[in-house]
Design a protein around this motif. Sequence first.
Motif: not given
Ligand code: ADP
Length: 404
Positions: A301, A331, A333, A346-348, A355-358, A384
């Motif tokens: 967040a 922003p 999701i 996975s990352q957007i 980060g790692l997307g984990l 979100s």
């Molecule tokens: P990381 O943060 O390491 O990339 P996460 O698994 O915690 O990995 O999150 C995965 C993806 O989800 C993020 O890369 C982001 O694209 C999206 N995401 C997570 N939390 C948020 C949030 N609060 N607002 C917007 N996008 C988010």
Amino acid sequence: MGTNDTETSPDLREKTDESLKDERGKTDEIIIRKSKKAEDKTIDTIRVNRLAADADRETFRAETAIDEAEDRHADTGVQPSQLGDERLILERERSDNAQSVERETEDRARENERVEKRLISDAVLERERKETDRNLLEERGRLDLEAAHTSALLTHEKASHGRTKTALVTRDQYIGILSHDLGNPLAAISIATRLMRKGLSNDTVDTVSLLGNLGIIEQGAAFMNRMISDLLDVERMANSKLILSPERVEVRALFQECVGLFAPIVSNKSFSMTVTCPEGLVADIDHDRILQVLSNLIGNALKFSPQGSTIELGARKQDNKAEISISDNGPGIPKDKMKHIFKKFSQIKTNDRHGLGLGLFISKSIVEAHKGQIWVTSGPGKGSTFRVTLPLTSSLSQPPSNSP
Ligand code: ADP
């Protein structure tokens, strides 16, 4: 495929072909042998018949000769030549009759032989057909068994191939992460160290820059530490080795812990954090693991929201569960990404990695290990809200003991 206990299809087919050939050979042999017997029987019948006819003819001739001799002695008043002619005609008639009887018998014998031969070949061919059907049925059974065996092997091979492929993909992802994501904090640490060394050797070091560089080193080390423990967690989860130590934890106290942990970042970037949680909401959870989940959600967040925005932590009782929510006005999701963000790596935005997307994958695994659920409600530009349900302590699902 095992070579000792399983024959291959060409082997089986060859075997069946051979046994069909054998069967054909046996059939021909039986038909020839039995037909020969029928022919011998006909020849015997015809010979006996011929002997009988010859004997009859002999008898007629002898009888005619006797009659002629008697006529010569007796005075019948008839011309001898006329008598001889009559007897000759009679003898020929009897002889013709005997011959036609002989021919009929012979024709009957030959007809019998033909019928007998046809019956023999019908019976033997029928036997051969049955034997062939049995052989083909056996072969089909063997082929079916072989096909089932091959298909089981194929399924096994496919599964093993899939596992190897997944392992390779995971290994490639790990290598990518190690080379890329660990590279940034390492570079920051090495630059900060070099600057400190330079300042110290020039005797130009000042406390502010020294503290700044030490802060960079600390942050870099903490970041790498988190990455490594995330990777280890994923490995543990893949091997189902996540062990929980549940205890009674008050959700409000847990929130206060989070507020304390994030206070430096919140104040640094002019964020604000609010807590809305009833007192006495106690859950049966692994404290450290759920703190890890909340830290990840709050960290995201803060990471994705613009400076100065508000992060809201909320909790309420829902049946026999505590429902926790972490809301931001970042922003948001996109709808089609909501399920995917809980998957590994996975990352957007992959070109703007933080980060790692984990984090969410690990959070989901921890929450589900508690028999809870995690989901997000969001929309582009609308912020979100991540929600988590956790089991309440059973005694606390009842009215509290000090309530009136
Ligand atoms: P990381 O943060 O390491 O990339 P996460 O698994 O915690 O990995 O999150 C995965 C993806 O989800 C993020 O890369 C982001 O694209 C999206 N995401 C997570 N939390 C948020 C949030 N609060 N607002 C917007 N996008 C988010």
